[in-house]
Design a protein around this motif. Structure first.
Motif, PDB file in Angstrom:
ATOM      1  N   GLY A   9      23.865  -0.466  -3.074  1.00 44.36           N
ATOM      2  CA  GLY A   9      22.333  -0.021  -3.550  1.00 44.36           C
ATOM      3  C   GLY A   9      21.267   0.096  -2.247  1.00 44.36           C
ATOM      4  O   GLY A   9      21.826  -0.490  -1.277  1.00 44.36           O
ATOM      5  N   ARG A  10      20.334   0.606  -2.622  1.00 48.37           N
ATOM      6  CA  ARG A  10      19.289   0.550  -1.394  1.00 48.37           C
ATOM      7  C   ARG A  10      17.830   0.118  -1.813  1.00 48.37           C
ATOM      8  O   ARG A  10      17.444   0.078  -2.977  1.00 48.37           O
ATOM      9  N   GLU A  11      17.045  -0.678  -0.870  1.00 49.09           N
ATOM     10  CA  GLU A  11      15.986  -0.899  -1.120  1.00 49.09           C
ATOM     11  C   GLU A  11      14.893   0.142  -0.232  1.00 49.09           C
ATOM     12  O   GLU A  11      15.240   0.967   0.423  1.00 49.09           O
ATOM     13  N   LEU A  12      13.544   0.114  -0.512  1.00 50.00           N
ATOM     14  CA  LEU A  12      12.559   0.783   0.395  1.00 50.00           C
ATOM     15  C   LEU A  12      12.753   2.196  -0.049  1.00 50.00           C
ATOM     16  O   LEU A  12      13.688   2.812  -0.780  1.00 50.00           O
ATOM     17  N   SER A  13      11.663   3.180   0.373  1.00 52.49           N
ATOM     18  CA  SER A  13      11.870   4.530   0.290  1.00 52.49           C
ATOM     19  C   SER A  13      11.941   5.006  -1.282  1.00 52.49           C
ATOM     20  O   SER A  13      11.505   4.077  -2.079  1.00 52.49           O
ATOM     21  N   ALA A  14      11.897   6.196  -1.676  1.00 54.44           N
ATOM     22  CA  ALA A  14      12.238   6.425  -2.757  1.00 54.44           C
ATOM     23  C   ALA A  14      13.159   5.626  -3.587  1.00 54.44           C
ATOM     24  O   ALA A  14      13.338   5.765  -4.853  1.00 54.44           O
ATOM     25  N   GLU A  15      14.298   5.683  -2.834  1.00 48.78           N
ATOM     26  CA  GLU A  15      15.398   4.732  -3.404  1.00 48.78           C
ATOM     27  C   GLU A  15      15.102   3.402  -3.971  1.00 48.78           C
ATOM     28  O   GLU A  15      15.779   2.972  -5.075  1.00 48.78           O
ATOM     29  N   ARG A  33       0.900  -1.142   0.009  1.00 48.57           N
ATOM     30  CA  ARG A  33      -0.022  -0.095  -0.087  1.00 48.57           C
ATOM     31  C   ARG A  33       0.869   1.286   0.018  1.00 48.57           C
ATOM     32  O   ARG A  33       0.480   2.433  -0.411  1.00 48.57           O
ATOM     33  N   PHE A  34       2.241   1.229   0.727  1.00 45.41           N
ATOM     34  CA  PHE A  34       2.667   2.381   0.541  1.00 45.41           C
ATOM     35  C   PHE A  34       3.296   2.711  -0.704  1.00 45.41           C
ATOM     36  O   PHE A  34       3.272   3.967  -0.971  1.00 45.41           O
ATOM     37  N   TYR A  35       3.751   1.841  -1.548  1.00 48.63           N
ATOM     38  CA  TYR A  35       4.155   1.877  -2.867  1.00 48.63           C
ATOM     39  C   TYR A  35       2.939   2.264  -3.741  1.00 48.63           C
ATOM     40  O   TYR A  35       3.039   3.230  -4.726  1.00 48.63           O
ATOM     41  N   ALA A  36       1.834   1.702  -3.387  1.00 44.68           N
ATOM     42  CA  ALA A  36       0.436   2.241  -4.118  1.00 44.68           C
ATOM     43  C   ALA A  36       0.176   3.587  -4.329  1.00 44.68           C
ATOM     44  O   ALA A  36      -0.109   4.412  -5.044  1.00 44.68           O
ATOM     45  N   ASP A  37       0.530   4.028  -2.796  1.00 44.20           N
ATOM     46  CA  ASP A  37       0.048   5.560  -2.523  1.00 44.20           C
ATOM     47  C   ASP A  37       1.186   6.601  -2.907  1.00 44.20           C
ATOM     48  O   ASP A  37       0.954   7.601  -3.401  1.00 44.20           O
ATOM     49  N   ARG A  38       2.532   6.028  -2.984  1.00 47.80           N
ATOM     50  CA  ARG A  38       3.629   6.989  -3.235  1.00 47.80           C
ATOM     51  C   ARG A  38       4.448   6.916  -4.493  1.00 47.80           C
ATOM     52  O   ARG A  38       5.183   7.816  -4.869  1.00 47.80           O
ATOM     53  N   ALA A  39       4.110   5.841  -5.525  1.00 50.31           N
ATOM     54  CA  ALA A  39       4.919   5.807  -6.754  1.00 50.31           C
ATOM     55  C   ALA A  39       4.902   6.605  -7.448  1.00 50.31           C
ATOM     56  O   ALA A  39       5.912   7.108  -7.961  1.00 50.31           O
ATOM     57  N   ALA A  40       3.787   7.395  -7.598  1.00 51.54           N
ATOM     58  CA  ALA A  40       3.536   8.635  -8.445  1.00 51.54           C
ATOM     59  C   ALA A  40       4.283   9.581  -8.304  1.00 51.54           C
ATOM     60  O   ALA A  40       4.881  10.471  -8.951  1.00 51.54           O
ATOM     61  N   GLU A  41       4.353   9.991  -6.819  1.00 49.76           N
ATOM     62  CA  GLU A  41       5.044  11.124  -6.240  1.00 49.76           C
ATOM     63  C   GLU A  41       6.480  10.919  -6.349  1.00 49.76           C
ATOM     64  O   GLU A  41       7.498  11.768  -6.830  1.00 49.76           O
ATOM     65  N   PHE A  42       7.138   9.647  -6.035  1.00 50.14           N
ATOM     66  CA  PHE A  42       8.539   9.386  -6.153  1.00 50.14           C
ATOM     67  C   PHE A  42       8.993   9.363  -7.493  1.00 50.14           C
ATOM     68  O   PHE A  42      10.119   9.558  -7.676  1.00 50.14           O
ATOM     69  N   LEU A  43       8.210   9.145  -8.440  1.00 51.53           N
ATOM     70  CA  LEU A  43       8.618   8.942  -9.980  1.00 51.53           C
ATOM     71  C   LEU A  43       8.052  10.019 -10.615  1.00 51.53           C
ATOM     72  O   LEU A  43       8.300  10.094 -12.068  1.00 51.53           O
ATOM     73  N   ALA A  44       7.560  11.341 -10.011  1.00 50.96           N
ATOM     74  CA  ALA A  44       7.029  12.356 -10.727  1.00 50.96           C
ATOM     75  C   ALA A  44       8.376  13.004 -11.698  1.00 50.96           C
ATOM     76  O   ALA A  44       9.444  13.047 -11.061  1.00 50.96           O
ATOM     77  N   GLU A  63       9.345   3.599   4.788  1.00 55.39           N
ATOM     78  CA  GLU A  63       9.594   4.920   4.692  1.00 55.39           C
ATOM     79  C   GLU A  63      11.150   5.484   4.490  1.00 55.39           C
ATOM     80  O   GLU A  63      11.809   6.457   4.041  1.00 55.39           O
ATOM     81  N   LEU A  64      11.830   4.526   5.038  1.00 58.56           N
ATOM     82  CA  LEU A  64      13.315   4.830   5.192  1.00 58.56           C
ATOM     83  C   LEU A  64      14.477   3.716   4.135  1.00 58.56           C
ATOM     84  O   LEU A  64      13.961   2.703   4.033  1.00 58.56           O
ATOM     85  N   PRO A  65      15.519   4.276   3.449  1.00 60.85           N
ATOM     86  CA  PRO A  65      16.343   3.625   2.541  1.00 60.85           C
ATOM     87  C   PRO A  65      16.923   2.400   3.529  1.00 60.85           C
ATOM     88  O   PRO A  65      17.055   2.574   4.724  1.00 60.85           O
ATOM     89  N   PHE A  66      17.128   1.184   2.910  1.00 61.92           N
ATOM     90  CA  PHE A  66      17.508   0.048   3.526  1.00 61.92           C
ATOM     91  C   PHE A  66      18.912  -0.552   2.897  1.00 61.92           C
ATOM     92  O   PHE A  66      18.708  -0.848   1.490  1.00 61.92           O
ATOM     93  N   GLY A  67      19.858  -0.849   3.183  1.00 59.22           N
ATOM     94  CA  GLY A  67      20.870  -1.267   2.681  1.00 59.22           C
ATOM     95  C   GLY A  67      22.335  -1.196   3.442  1.00 59.22           C
ATOM     96  O   GLY A  67      22.152  -0.532   4.595  1.00 59.22           O
ATOM     97  N   GLY A  68      23.301  -1.603   2.882  1.00 56.15           N
ATOM     98  CA  GLY A  68      24.571  -1.433   3.679  1.00 56.15           C
ATOM     99  C   GLY A  68      25.812  -1.139   2.996  1.00 56.15           C
ATOM    100  O   GLY A  68      25.818  -0.653   1.936  1.00 56.15           O
ATOM    101  N   VAL A  69      26.767  -0.794   3.803  1.00 53.00           N
ATOM    102  CA  VAL A  69      28.183  -0.777   3.114  1.00 53.00           C
ATOM    103  C   VAL A  69      29.164  -1.957   3.251  1.00 53.00           C
ATOM    104  O   VAL A  69      28.916  -2.878   3.684  1.00 53.00           O
TER     105      VAL A  69
END
Length: 458
Positions: free
Chosen positions: A438-444, A92-103, A426-432
């Motif tokens: 790379g990162r998963e989640l959020s706009a990233e 649901r998070f990406y259903a709600d936010r995809a258009a905003e993140f990829l505008a 809501e937060l980017p997820f990934g490591g160093v």
């Protein structure tokens, strides 16, 4: 060779499935390619409606699907249900936010590049392959699939071979939600067959969550094909306790962070680095609470710790603990393999860990806590960073100076202060370092598999 589903609590064979043939695989890749050609021209509103419907269906399936996860990989039923509900949330998070993140993003001053108008657009790449692990059979996949599909891509899944029932459930849920046939397809194949899928010209990119060796292999293949990859390769996350910490809360959260999902999570706290001034007080609480955890049938509501997912995983854990024991470590809690069927291992605390022990730097994928003592903040950071991993970290302190120092100094993709490392949509997820790229989640996460296209107009 059949792909099998085995109950880790009993060792009983639940079901077995024939692997997909090379012809089946080629057909499913072609289905995904055809679906992509439809998906890329579908608007966000339509995709969002499909995604929300799939989330609704998953929530309706929570009890039956939760039972499948528990029987197939051993997590407690309560935690299986929580995983499924969290997965619906990210859908649901990406259903709600995809258009905003990829505008489209317009350049404020296009004249600076000699244009009347200049902007950036995000376009889907194509068919994306995901190679996923067994420890969160639904969540790991959905946190990739939701942004990937909402961006207009199609997705292929090579799931871990010990969770085929989860893979087949995921093969259907997006189609049930309304996505075109082939938009998401599972491949029941061995690890040796992954290379051929990556090299297929119709596959645009790949993501993997799993071991460091597997990540290196996948990245090397993708690189040789000049294809993008995102990797999350685990970690040996530090959990640092400083003198100003609330020790009751820190100990309670330390136990949860080490043992959630039977201790089999990439962002479980693995190494506990405790300041000398509060070491004895913290360890009294920590040891007592670890010893109080109940190990048993993961379907039983009173069970805290179920079995490890595989017999080989338990053997790896035993070897790590025995290596530390043979080199002088103390084991005040656990450390003994229980009699009886199933791949159980008790909550275990290992103290006096030194750099010559494997537990000092290697990831323990099970309910085993490696404990180290630090004289000050600088030593705590030195120990925390003295590993090839760098996924997440946790620091317990009520000192603003400590917060600033650790946030700046820890080699990690995230720092949680007075809390447990958790992945949030809501937060980017990934490591160093060896924890991945790379990162998963959020706009990233949704932009990870997009072509970032610049448009210059005069």
């Amino acid at each position: 060779m059949a792909i099998t589903s085995i109950n880790p609590a009993t060792g009983e064979l639940l079901r077995e499935f024939p692997p997909h043939s090379p012809e089946d695989v080629r057909d499913r890749i072609e289905q995904a390619q055809r679906a992509f050609l439809k998906m890329k021209d579908t608007d966000f509103e339509t995709r969002a409606a499909w995604m929300r419907k799939a989330a609704d269906l998953m929530e309706a399936d929570v009890d039956e699907l939760g039972k499948t996860l528990t029987l197939e990989m051993g997590k407690t039923f309560e935690q299986a249900r929580a995983e499924i509900l969290k997965s619906a949330k990210v859908m649901r998070f990406y259903a709600d936010r995809a258009a905003e993140f990829l505008a489209p993003e317009e350049l404020d001053d296009p004249s600076s590049v000699g244009a009347k108008k200049a902007y950036t657009v995000y376009e889907p790449m194509g068919v994306i392959l995901a190679v996923m692990p067994w420890n969160y059979p639904i969540w790991q996949v959905v946190r990739f699939a939701a942004p990937t599909l909402m961006a207009g891509n199609a997705a292929l899944l090579k799931h871990a071979s010990n969770v085929p029932q989860a893979a087949l459930y995921l093969d259907e849920i997006f189609l049930r939600g309304g996505f075109p046939e082939g938009a998401f397809r599972s491949l029941l194949i061995s690890s040796s067959a992954v290379e051929g899928v990556i090299r297929d010209r119709r596959v645009a990119a790949v993501t993997l969550t799993g071991s460091e060796p597997a990540g290196r292999s996948v990245a090397a293949i993708a690189g040789s094909e000049v294809k993008h990859s995102v990797l999350e390769l685990g970690g040996s996350d530090p959990f640092i306790v400083m003198p100003t910490a609330d020790l009751d809360e820190a100990a309670s959260m330390a136990v949860k962070s080490r043992t959630i999902n039977n201790g089999q999570a990439c962002i479980n706290a693995k190494r506990f680095i405790v300041h000398a001034d509060v070491y004895d007080e913290f360890m009294e609480r920590f040891n007592r609470q670890m010893a109080d955890l109940k190990v048993g049938d993961p379907m039983n509501p009173g069970t805290d710790i179920g079995p490890l997912a595989t017999s080989s995983g338990r053997e790896d854990l035993i070897e790590l603990v025995e290596d530390a024991r043979s080199k002088g470590a103390d084991i005040p809690v656990g450390g003994t393999v229980p009699d009886g069927p199933g791949w159980f291992y008790p909550p275990t605390v290992v103290t006096g860990v030194t750099p010559d022990m494997r537990l000092y730097a290697e990831e323990a994928f099970g309910p085993v806590a490696a404990v180290l003592q630090a004289a000050d903040a600088a030593e705590a950071v030195r120990i925390a960073n003295d590993t090839t991993f760098g996924l997440s970290s946790a620091v317990w302190t009520n000192s603003d100076d400590d917060v600033e120092f650790f946030t700046r100094s820890l080699d990690a993709g995230a720092v949680f202060v007075n809390g447990m490392s958790v992945s949030y949509p809501e937060l980017p997820f990934g490591g160093v370092k060896d924890s991945g790229i790379g990162r998963e989640l959020s706009a990233e996460g949704i932009r990870a598999f997009c072509n970032v296209k610049s448009v210059w107009r005069n």
